[in-house]
Design a protein around this motif. Structure first.
Motif, PDB file in Angstrom:
ATOM      1  N   ASP A  68      69.898  89.141  76.523  1.00 45.00           N
ATOM      2  CA  ASP A  68      70.774  88.224  77.255  1.00 45.00           C
ATOM      3  C   ASP A  68      70.029  87.554  78.415  1.00 45.00           C
ATOM      4  O   ASP A  68      70.220  86.371  78.697  1.00 45.00           O
ATOM      5  N   TYR A  69      69.209  88.334  79.106  1.00 44.49           N
ATOM      6  CA  TYR A  69      68.459  87.808  80.252  1.00 44.49           C
ATOM      7  C   TYR A  69      67.548  86.661  79.816  1.00 44.49           C
ATOM      8  O   TYR A  69      67.496  85.612  80.447  1.00 44.49           O
ATOM      9  N   ARG A  70      66.822  86.865  78.716  1.00 45.74           N
ATOM     10  CA  ARG A  70      65.859  85.873  78.248  1.00 45.74           C
ATOM     11  C   ARG A  70      66.508  84.720  77.494  1.00 45.74           C
ATOM     12  O   ARG A  70      66.050  83.593  77.592  1.00 45.74           O
ATOM     13  N   GLY A  71      67.566  85.000  76.727  1.00 47.07           N
ATOM     14  CA  GLY A  71      68.045  84.007  75.785  1.00 47.07           C
ATOM     15  C   GLY A  71      69.298  83.244  76.169  1.00 47.07           C
ATOM     16  O   GLY A  71      69.688  82.317  75.461  1.00 47.07           O
ATOM     17  N   THR A  72      69.972  83.586  77.242  1.00 44.21           N
ATOM     18  CA  THR A  72      71.204  82.874  77.583  1.00 44.21           C
ATOM     19  C   THR A  72      71.090  82.208  78.939  1.00 44.21           C
ATOM     20  O   THR A  72      70.195  82.517  79.728  1.00 44.21           O
ATOM     21  N   THR A  73      72.028  81.318  79.199  1.00 39.35           N
ATOM     22  CA  THR A  73      72.070  80.656  80.506  1.00 39.35           C
ATOM     23  C   THR A  73      73.089  81.322  81.420  1.00 39.35           C
ATOM     24  O   THR A  73      73.349  80.816  82.509  1.00 39.35           O
ATOM     25  N   ARG A  74      73.638  82.449  80.970  1.00 41.21           N
ATOM     26  CA  ARG A  74      74.579  83.179  81.830  1.00 41.21           C
ATOM     27  C   ARG A  74      73.839  83.687  83.054  1.00 41.21           C
ATOM     28  O   ARG A  74      72.661  84.032  83.005  1.00 41.21           O
ATOM     29  N   SER A  75      74.554  83.763  84.150  1.00 43.85           N
ATOM     30  CA  SER A  75      73.919  84.234  85.377  1.00 43.85           C
ATOM     31  C   SER A  75      73.663  85.735  85.300  1.00 43.85           C
ATOM     32  O   SER A  75      74.279  86.452  84.508  1.00 43.85           O
ATOM     33  N   ILE A  76      72.767  86.189  86.141  1.00 45.79           N
ATOM     34  CA  ILE A  76      72.443  87.615  86.177  1.00 45.79           C
ATOM     35  C   ILE A  76      73.681  88.402  86.603  1.00 45.79           C
ATOM     36  O   ILE A  76      73.934  89.501  86.102  1.00 45.79           O
ATOM     37  N   ARG A  77      74.470  87.843  87.478  1.00 48.27           N
ATOM     38  CA  ARG A  77      75.696  88.491  87.921  1.00 48.27           C
ATOM     39  C   ARG A  77      76.659  88.688  86.739  1.00 48.27           C
ATOM     40  O   ARG A  77      77.272  89.747  86.595  1.00 48.27           O
ATOM     41  N   SER A 103      78.199  96.467  82.956  1.00 49.87           N
ATOM     42  CA  SER A 103      78.668  97.441  83.968  1.00 49.87           C
ATOM     43  C   SER A 103      77.515  98.084  84.730  1.00 49.87           C
ATOM     44  O   SER A 103      77.471  99.305  84.919  1.00 49.87           O
ATOM     45  N   ILE A 104      76.582  97.275  85.159  1.00 43.05           N
ATOM     46  CA  ILE A 104      75.499  97.756  86.022  1.00 43.05           C
ATOM     47  C   ILE A 104      75.359  96.771  87.176  1.00 43.05           C
ATOM     48  O   ILE A 104      76.014  95.730  87.215  1.00 43.05           O
ATOM     49  N   THR A 105      74.474  97.064  88.090  1.00 38.92           N
ATOM     50  CA  THR A 105      74.318  96.188  89.246  1.00 38.92           C
ATOM     51  C   THR A 105      73.342  95.058  88.928  1.00 38.92           C
ATOM     52  O   THR A 105      72.453  95.188  88.075  1.00 38.92           O
ATOM     53  N   GLU A 106      73.545  93.987  89.671  1.00 39.16           N
ATOM     54  CA  GLU A 106      72.674  92.829  89.541  1.00 39.16           C
ATOM     55  C   GLU A 106      71.246  93.193  89.954  1.00 39.16           C
ATOM     56  O   GLU A 106      70.271  92.771  89.347  1.00 39.16           O
ATOM     57  N   GLY A 107      71.143  94.003  91.005  1.00 38.20           N
ATOM     58  CA  GLY A 107      69.837  94.424  91.502  1.00 38.20           C
ATOM     59  C   GLY A 107      69.054  95.225  90.472  1.00 38.20           C
ATOM     60  O   GLY A 107      67.824  95.121  90.388  1.00 38.20           O
ATOM     61  N   ALA A 108      69.773  96.043  89.686  1.00 31.64           N
ATOM     62  CA  ALA A 108      69.094  96.846  88.667  1.00 31.64           C
ATOM     63  C   ALA A 108      68.457  95.930  87.618  1.00 31.64           C
ATOM     64  O   ALA A 108      67.326  96.176  87.161  1.00 31.64           O
TER      65      ALA A 108
END
Length: 187
Positions: free
Chosen positions: A16-25, A32-37
């Motif tokens: 998801d991080y690499r392939g989508t434009t959704r925000s990290i938040r 169900s984890i933190t943005e910082g993680a």
């Protein structure tokens, strides 16, 4: 009830991080984890967000500028007052420097060993520098004074006053008066 931590699916998060434009938040909320993680893991493993980079290169959005509220804008009189106080303090400082010039030079000579620094410090307290400082302060005070009276004492206002004086008085530039009718009715 036990609070067992569920395993984190880092492979899906990376996808998801690499392939989508959704925000990290949004990704963090979904898993169900933190943005910082997520940020920490991405930095550690060198994840790059290709989808986000491509979308940011395609469109550059100008940031929205929010003007300051009118209540926060200082009034002209307040700014002029602060400027005059500052000019007064600078004049006091210049006066003290001028009165103790010999002492300042003696302190410079006693405490400094570097000849370049001695020359620079002597230059800083020299007469031309002090005269230029006084000239700058005087110009600032003049400008503040003209601003305070709404520009009524500026060059344009002075020219206008001279023109009105010349036109209204008995000068050769005055507007001609209406002709006077002389009638003799006594005959």
């Amino acid at each position: 009830m036990t609070n067992k931590k569920q395993p984190i699916d880092w492979a899906a998060i990376e996808k998801d991080y690499r392939g989508t434009t959704r925000s990290i938040r949004e990704i963090a909320a979904w898993f169900s984890i933190t943005e910082g993680a997520i940020r920490k893991r991405a930095k550690k493993h060198g994840w790059v967000r290709e989808a986000v980079e491509a979308s940011t290169q395609a469109e550059t959005v100008e940031p929205v500028r929010i003007p300051r509220p009118i209540a926060d804008v200082p009034k002209v009189e307040e700014v002029i007052g602060r400027g005059r106080n500052l000019a007064d303090r600078l004049l006091d400082e210049l006066t003290a420097e001028t009165m103790h010039l010999g002492e300042l030079e003696a302190i410079i000579m006693m405490n400094e060993v570097d000849p370049d620094r001695v020359a620079a410090l002597k230059q800083a307290v020299s007469l031309p520098v002090r005269a230029k400082t006084l000239q700058t302060i005087a110009l600032a005070l003049k400008t503040m004074g003209e601003t305070a009276d709404g520009g009524r004492s500026g060059k344009k206002a002075a020219r206008q006053a001279r023109a009105e004086g010349a036109a209204g008085g008995g000068s050769k530039f005055a507007a001609p008066s209406a002709p006077k009718l002389v009638v003799d009715n006594k005959r």
